[in-house]
Design an enzyme around this catalytic site. Sequence first.
Site, short mmCIF file in Angstrom:
data_model
loop_
_atom_site.label_atom_id
_atom_site.label_comp_id
_atom_site.label_asym_id
_atom_site.label_seq_id
_atom_site.Cartn_x
_atom_site.Cartn_y
_atom_site.Cartn_z
N HIS A 114 20.11 7.59 -24.90
CA HIS A 114 19.59 7.10 -26.19
C HIS A 114 18.92 8.27 -26.91
CE1 HIS A 114 16.75 4.78 -28.74
NE2 HIS A 114 17.52 3.74 -28.53
N GLN A 195 16.26 0.02 -20.51
CA GLN A 195 17.26 -1.04 -20.35
C GLN A 195 17.27 -1.62 -18.95
OE1 GLN A 195 19.00 -2.51 -22.62
NE2 GLN A 195 18.29 -1.15 -24.24
N CYS A 356 21.84 3.96 -31.52
CA CYS A 356 21.00 5.14 -31.26
C CYS A 356 21.56 5.98 -30.13
CB CYS A 356 19.55 4.75 -30.95
SG CYS A 356 18.72 3.96 -32.32
C1 LIG Z 1 17.93 3.43 -23.18
C2 LIG Z 1 16.81 3.36 -24.17
N1 LIG Z 1 15.87 4.31 -24.18
C3 LIG Z 1 14.84 4.29 -25.03
C4 LIG Z 1 14.71 3.30 -25.98
C5 LIG Z 1 13.56 3.32 -26.91
O1 LIG Z 1 12.70 2.26 -26.66
P1 LIG Z 1 11.54 1.90 -27.68
O2 LIG Z 1 12.18 1.78 -29.03
O3 LIG Z 1 11.01 0.61 -27.19
O4 LIG Z 1 10.54 3.00 -27.63
C6 LIG Z 1 15.67 2.30 -26.03
C7 LIG Z 1 15.58 1.23 -27.05
O5 LIG Z 1 16.42 1.03 -27.89
C8 LIG Z 1 16.75 2.33 -25.10
O6 LIG Z 1 17.69 1.38 -25.12
#
Ligand SMILES: Cc1ncc(COP(=O)(O)O)c(C=O)c1O
Lengths: 398, 149
Positions: A114, A195, A356
Amino acid sequence: MRKYDFPIFEHHPDLIYLDNAATTQKPKSVIDCLTQFYQNDYATIHRGVYQLSQAATQKVDDSRLATQRFVNAQHVEEIIFTRGTTEAINLVARSFAATQLKPGQTILVTELDHHANWVPWQQIAKEKGLGFEFIPINDRGEIDLEAAQKMIKERNVGLLALSHVSNALGTINPIEILIPMAKAVGAKVLIDGAQAASHVQIDVQALDCDFYCFSGHKCYGPTGIGVLYGKKALLKAMPPYQFGGDMVETVTQGYTTFAQLPEKFEAGTPPIAEIIALKPALEYLQGIGFLEIHRHEEALLIQATQALQAIPDLQIIGTAAQKAAVISFIMEGIHPHDIGTILDAENIAIRAGHHCAQPVMQHFQIPATARASFGVYNTSADVDRLVAAIEKVRTIFK
Amino acid sequence: MSHLDQLYQDVILDHNKNPRNFGRLSPCTHASHGKNPLCGDDYWVDLIITKDRIEDIRFEGSGCAISKASASLMSSTLKGKSVQEALTLKDHFITLVTQDQATDAKKALGRLAIFEGVKKFPARVKCAALIWRALEDALQSSEGQVTTE
Ligand SMILES: Cc1ncc(COP(=O)(O)O)c(C=O)c1O
């Protein structure tokens, strides 16, 4: 029917919510906890000499203990509360990578990661003259373990940062293989568990990772609260991430001494209600049990995968052997956004976009996918409705 | 007609499947690149303008049915129009997809008025508007310049 635990489905009885990888709905226990705290028990923590504040402090401490148990950390002070996974990763990028890694060392991520587990490292690497590379994936969306082995051996890796479960494809990464691989060359390992926390049991001691992070809102808890687990010795050696109140011992004009763990990394008034309401979320998951969650979601994944594979011109992106209940797909001649709009008209909430994870989209040379991701409240009937709605998409675009 | 049927009308689906004026113009006098970073819609619009008149216009790129049909219909409408006429149509189009009272805009837009249904889908307004924003940018920023990209 676990939908009964979630008030949103009382207000939207017809809603088929399949965007759980973005964020999950909240069980009544979490909503009640937030409301009760604000209505009956609200006060700040740490500073108060009065009873309300002491009780709030106790609740925050309880939540930290519950989180410690949830990830099986050895020490409670290894649990740092952040705003979410993103902030947890930025904290480690700033306080660990920027201060402890040496020029010439490389930060390694994977092609699956991500943007939250990509951009912070890329930027710190630029700033500090570190290397930044990614381990490639194969066409099933699995990490190429041979490439990983080779890169870890050859690239002077200081830190391996990778997701436990991919949000774009659902791949469950073999972190129990990759962590020892990285540790063998002396690298530290951060696991982005955003996740994973709602799907698989986490045991940071068994994994032996150095950092593990996740977000409350993706595992049935509140927004604005996340968790960074870090090994005590590492956290102790790291400088604070932000400065201000609550994270200091003594402040004079000339110097400041910082608080002990975990407060050292929790500057300012924290999201008190959200921290407290994280506990019922984690307890909700533990109440069902990860074996049962796995059994339930695996059945949905198999049912949905088989049904979608049978639809002509539909291609599932991400066919790893080990997958969480996430299905990314594309349809010939139909853009994911149009799929999303038509499904929404049928009261089915899915995600359309790059999730993302633009490097993943680049790997498959597609601009976007449609993604259905399942949670504890989804049912076999939800899958049937999804499949019927996709047939409707085909009819409109025939 | 349901909201969904108003959105995905046959004309729109046809232009999505068989986009008109699809491709790049090289050389051209005006060009711009429009992108919706969130959904990945991504188009170039190229124009040849002589004496203030749009002699030729083409577009290329990828995106959803709404954005592609919008680009295709825009390109077939604007050929032969003056720059001022194009900019006025652009204003009407934005009014059509964002405002409730759009009777004048509807009249002025002719067959482009089929995009009125987009208004009921707030998340899709930017898809329909993307190519018009790119057009506006092309007409304003590269006025009189030749690009051969
Ligand atoms: C694999 C992964 N990492 C990081 C994030 C970021 O999480 P947050 O937006 O809650 O900080 C997400 C969320 O979309 C994610 O799916």
